[in-house]
Scaffold this motif. Sequence first.
Motif, PDB file in Angstrom:
ATOM      1  N   ARG A 120       0.415  -1.245  -0.061  1.00  0.00           N
ATOM      2  CA  ARG A 120       0.373  -0.059   0.127  1.00  0.00           C
ATOM      3  C   ARG A 120       0.900   1.467   0.063  1.00  0.00           C
ATOM      4  NH1 ARG A 120      -5.439   1.486   0.240  1.00  0.00           N
ATOM      5  NH2 ARG A 120      -6.443   2.780   2.058  1.00  0.00           N
ATOM      6  N   LYS A 121       1.362   1.139   0.881  1.00  0.00           N
ATOM      7  CA  LYS A 121       2.523   2.123   0.582  1.00  0.00           C
ATOM      8  C   LYS A 121       4.076   2.317  -0.471  1.00  0.00           C
ATOM      9  CE  LYS A 121       6.317   4.830   3.738  1.00  0.00           C
ATOM     10  NZ  LYS A 121       7.165   4.860   4.783  1.00  0.00           N
ATOM     11  N   ARG A 122       4.175   1.219  -1.075  1.00  0.00           N
ATOM     12  CA  ARG A 122       4.226   1.991  -2.656  1.00  0.00           C
ATOM     13  C   ARG A 122       3.209   1.821  -3.004  1.00  0.00           C
ATOM     14  NH1 ARG A 122       6.449  -4.014  -1.263  1.00  0.00           N
ATOM     15  NH2 ARG A 122       5.136  -4.355  -2.829  1.00  0.00           N
ATOM     16  N   ARG A 123       2.913   1.805  -3.542  1.00  0.00           N
ATOM     17  CA  ARG A 123       1.336   2.328  -4.528  1.00  0.00           C
ATOM     18  C   ARG A 123       1.363   3.653  -4.285  1.00  0.00           C
ATOM     19  NH1 ARG A 123      -2.779  -0.211  -7.078  1.00  0.00           N
ATOM     20  NH2 ARG A 123      -3.270   1.694  -8.401  1.00  0.00           N
ATOM     21  N   LEU A 124       0.808   4.044  -3.156  1.00  0.00           N
ATOM     22  CA  LEU A 124       1.073   5.633  -2.636  1.00  0.00           C
ATOM     23  C   LEU A 124       2.662   6.513  -3.359  1.00  0.00           C
ATOM     24  CD1 LEU A 124       0.092   8.302  -1.577  1.00  0.00           C
ATOM     25  CD2 LEU A 124       0.918   7.652   0.786  1.00  0.00           C
ATOM     26  N   ALA A 125       3.234   5.847  -3.347  1.00  0.00           N
ATOM     27  CA  ALA A 125       4.704   6.483  -3.524  1.00  0.00           C
ATOM     28  C   ALA A 125       4.371   6.504  -5.535  1.00  0.00           C
ATOM     29  CB  ALA A 125       5.706   5.598  -2.939  1.00  0.00           C
ATOM     30  N   ALA A 148       9.745  19.868  -9.486  1.00  0.00           N
ATOM     31  CA  ALA A 148       8.880  19.229  -8.677  1.00  0.00           C
ATOM     32  C   ALA A 148       9.691  19.558  -6.852  1.00  0.00           C
ATOM     33  CB  ALA A 148       8.388  17.855  -8.213  1.00  0.00           C
ATOM     34  N   ALA A 149      11.047  19.636  -6.786  1.00  0.00           N
ATOM     35  CA  ALA A 149      11.664  20.248  -5.134  1.00  0.00           C
ATOM     36  C   ALA A 149      11.589  21.416  -5.446  1.00  0.00           C
ATOM     37  CB  ALA A 149      13.150  19.253  -5.683  1.00  0.00           C
ATOM     38  N   SER A 150      11.594  22.064  -6.208  1.00  0.00           N
ATOM     39  CA  SER A 150      11.595  23.564  -6.078  1.00  0.00           C
ATOM     40  C   SER A 150      10.207  24.521  -5.688  1.00  0.00           C
ATOM     41  CB  SER A 150      11.432  24.177  -7.792  1.00  0.00           C
ATOM     42  OG  SER A 150      13.478  23.866  -7.955  1.00  0.00           O
ATOM     43  N   LEU A 151       9.240  23.443  -6.603  1.00  0.00           N
ATOM     44  CA  LEU A 151       8.439  23.727  -5.839  1.00  0.00           C
ATOM     45  C   LEU A 151       7.433  23.880  -4.677  1.00  0.00           C
ATOM     46  CD1 LEU A 151       6.089  22.103  -9.126  1.00  0.00           C
ATOM     47  CD2 LEU A 151       6.087  24.500  -8.454  1.00  0.00           C
ATOM     48  N   THR A 207      16.708  14.484  -3.949  1.00  0.00           N
ATOM     49  CA  THR A 207      16.999  13.726  -3.141  1.00  0.00           C
ATOM     50  C   THR A 207      15.241  12.953  -2.374  1.00  0.00           C
ATOM     51  OG1 THR A 207      19.267  13.621  -2.386  1.00  0.00           O
ATOM     52  CG2 THR A 207      17.545  12.103  -1.019  1.00  0.00           C
ATOM     53  N   MET A 208      14.951  14.084  -1.458  1.00  0.00           N
ATOM     54  CA  MET A 208      13.658  14.431  -0.880  1.00  0.00           C
ATOM     55  C   MET A 208      12.340  13.113  -2.057  1.00  0.00           C
ATOM     56  SD  MET A 208      11.676  14.282   1.441  1.00  0.00           S
ATOM     57  CE  MET A 208      12.793  14.785   3.181  1.00  0.00           C
ATOM     58  N   ILE A 209      12.117  14.319  -2.735  1.00  0.00           N
ATOM     59  CA  ILE A 209      11.348  14.185  -4.061  1.00  0.00           C
ATOM     60  C   ILE A 209      11.510  12.151  -5.039  1.00  0.00           C
ATOM     61  CG2 ILE A 209      10.238  13.666  -6.151  1.00  0.00           C
ATOM     62  CD1 ILE A 209       9.541  16.749  -4.424  1.00  0.00           C
ATOM     63  N   SER A 210      12.769  12.180  -4.280  1.00  0.00           N
ATOM     64  CA  SER A 210      13.612  10.549  -4.851  1.00  0.00           C
ATOM     65  C   SER A 210      12.267   9.546  -3.996  1.00  0.00           C
ATOM     66  CB  SER A 210      14.390  10.205  -5.303  1.00  0.00           C
ATOM     67  OG  SER A 210      15.050  11.377  -6.468  1.00  0.00           O
ATOM     68  N   ASN A 211      13.209   9.825  -2.838  1.00  0.00           N
ATOM     69  CA  ASN A 211      12.516   9.142  -1.240  1.00  0.00           C
ATOM     70  C   ASN A 211      10.795   9.405  -1.430  1.00  0.00           C
ATOM     71  OD1 ASN A 211      14.841   8.638  -0.775  1.00  0.00           O
ATOM     72  ND2 ASN A 211      15.043  10.210   0.730  1.00  0.00           N
ATOM     73  N   ILE A 212      10.042   9.987  -1.586  1.00  0.00           N
ATOM     74  CA  ILE A 212       9.036  10.353  -1.914  1.00  0.00           C
ATOM     75  C   ILE A 212       8.222   9.170  -2.855  1.00  0.00           C
ATOM     76  CG2 ILE A 212       6.691  11.525  -1.840  1.00  0.00           C
ATOM     77  CD1 ILE A 212       7.801  13.497  -0.676  1.00  0.00           C
ATOM     78  N   GLU A 213       8.672   9.077  -3.774  1.00  0.00           N
ATOM     79  CA  GLU A 213       8.045   8.610  -4.454  1.00  0.00           C
ATOM     80  C   GLU A 213       9.136   7.237  -4.971  1.00  0.00           C
ATOM     81  OE1 GLU A 213       9.115  10.278  -8.132  1.00  0.00           O
ATOM     82  OE2 GLU A 213       7.682  12.251  -7.987  1.00  0.00           O
ATOM     83  N   ALA A 214       9.815   6.843  -4.095  1.00  0.00           N
ATOM     84  CA  ALA A 214      10.398   5.323  -4.330  1.00  0.00           C
ATOM     85  C   ALA A 214      10.090   4.322  -3.080  1.00  0.00           C
ATOM     86  CB  ALA A 214      12.164   5.366  -3.422  1.00  0.00           C
ATOM     87  N   GLY A 215       8.098   5.556  -1.793  1.00  0.00           N
ATOM     88  CA  GLY A 215       8.310   4.814  -0.706  1.00  0.00           C
ATOM     89  C   GLY A 215       9.290   4.981   0.565  1.00  0.00           C
ATOM     90  N   ARG A 216      10.033   5.351   0.534  1.00  0.00           N
ATOM     91  CA  ARG A 216      11.638   5.687   1.207  1.00  0.00           C
ATOM     92  C   ARG A 216      10.666   6.830   2.802  1.00  0.00           C
ATOM     93  NH1 ARG A 216      14.813   4.296  -3.112  1.00  0.00           N
ATOM     94  NH2 ARG A 216      15.339   6.806  -3.227  1.00  0.00           N
ATOM     95  N   THR A 217      10.220   7.785   1.827  1.00  0.00           N
ATOM     96  CA  THR A 217       9.123   8.254   2.711  1.00  0.00           C
ATOM     97  C   THR A 217       8.422   8.631   3.358  1.00  0.00           C
ATOM     98  OG1 THR A 217      11.592  10.512   2.113  1.00  0.00           O
ATOM     99  CG2 THR A 217       9.730  11.445   3.647  1.00  0.00           C
ATOM    100  N   GLY A 218       8.018   8.394   4.306  1.00  0.00           N
ATOM    101  CA  GLY A 218       6.002   8.481   4.482  1.00  0.00           C
ATOM    102  C   GLY A 218       5.508  10.130   3.887  1.00  0.00           C
ATOM    103  N   LEU A 219       4.294  10.085   3.758  1.00  0.00           N
ATOM    104  CA  LEU A 219       3.942  11.229   3.922  1.00  0.00           C
ATOM    105  C   LEU A 219       2.364  11.280   4.520  1.00  0.00           C
ATOM    106  CD1 LEU A 219       3.596  11.043  -0.628  1.00  0.00           C
ATOM    107  CD2 LEU A 219       4.724  12.892   0.649  1.00  0.00           C
TER     108      LEU A 219
END
Length: 284
Positions: free
Chosen positions: A10-15, A32-35, A41-53
């Motif tokens: 489920r977390k991977r799917r959100l990412a 996206a990082a600028s926006l 790195t933060m955007i990559s971690n979000i899209e890899a499911g390594r950082t929670g949202l």
Amino acid sequence: MAPRNAPTNRKRRLATEMRRMREQADISIQEAASLLGSDRTMISNIEAGRTGLSEERVRQIACHYKCPDPALVDALAVMAGLRRASYWWDEYRGKLPEGHLEVSEVEHFATRIRTAQSIHLPGLLQTEDHARAIFEYTVPKLRRLDVELRVEHRLKRQDILSRPNPTPYVGIIHEAALRLAFGGRDVARAQLEYLADAADRANVTLLVIPFSAGAFHGAGQSVLYAEGPVPQLDTVQLDTAMGAHFVDAPTSLANYRSLLDLMEQSALSPDESQKLIRSIAREL
């Protein structure tokens, strides 16, 4: 309980959906990082499911990406809000392969389930004895404790069909699966009677593809199609020799919807299917 070393399905799917949202907006990772006032790195971690949202963060990102689908945004926000909750399958973490737990997760959150089985009967409609007999045939052979853990877990999965507001369920079963007498005649007869009785539930529809139908689309496949709160969040689960495999690409989802539609067209009506199940049970 074993620690979670990897994101859940489920977390991977959100990412994944957050990445698709960015790509559909034609926004680069750097943009996206600028926006968002962060870095690549933060955007990559979000899209890899390594950082929670959080729910708020999902809505903020969707706003920056100008997502035109409020229903999708709402569904993703709910998904993010539930990320820290604990569920019954967590007690099996570290005891069963992760794929078993991810199937539980997908089924639990599905708004509707369609499944197609050519050889085995659907796990959500198996009796305890039938499930145990199936696990006895696992190669390499499982220890008794592992068999019992899998049986117990499979039976708990079935709660989604009898809980308050039970999940609507459509099971497409080939006649071959009905005639494989796992566990012997008594176990097989009890299983078929249980299956026929399950078809009386308002939320359960069983459709049997008889031998007389001949060749049919999807022959030999085992497919579980779990519908999400919005079509973009549907998930397909396939059984493979390496364990559960999950599919969520839009084109693949559309193909599996079409495949299940075609399989339903090869099947008997619900009433005729139930009659055939009971007829085979009487033959045993």
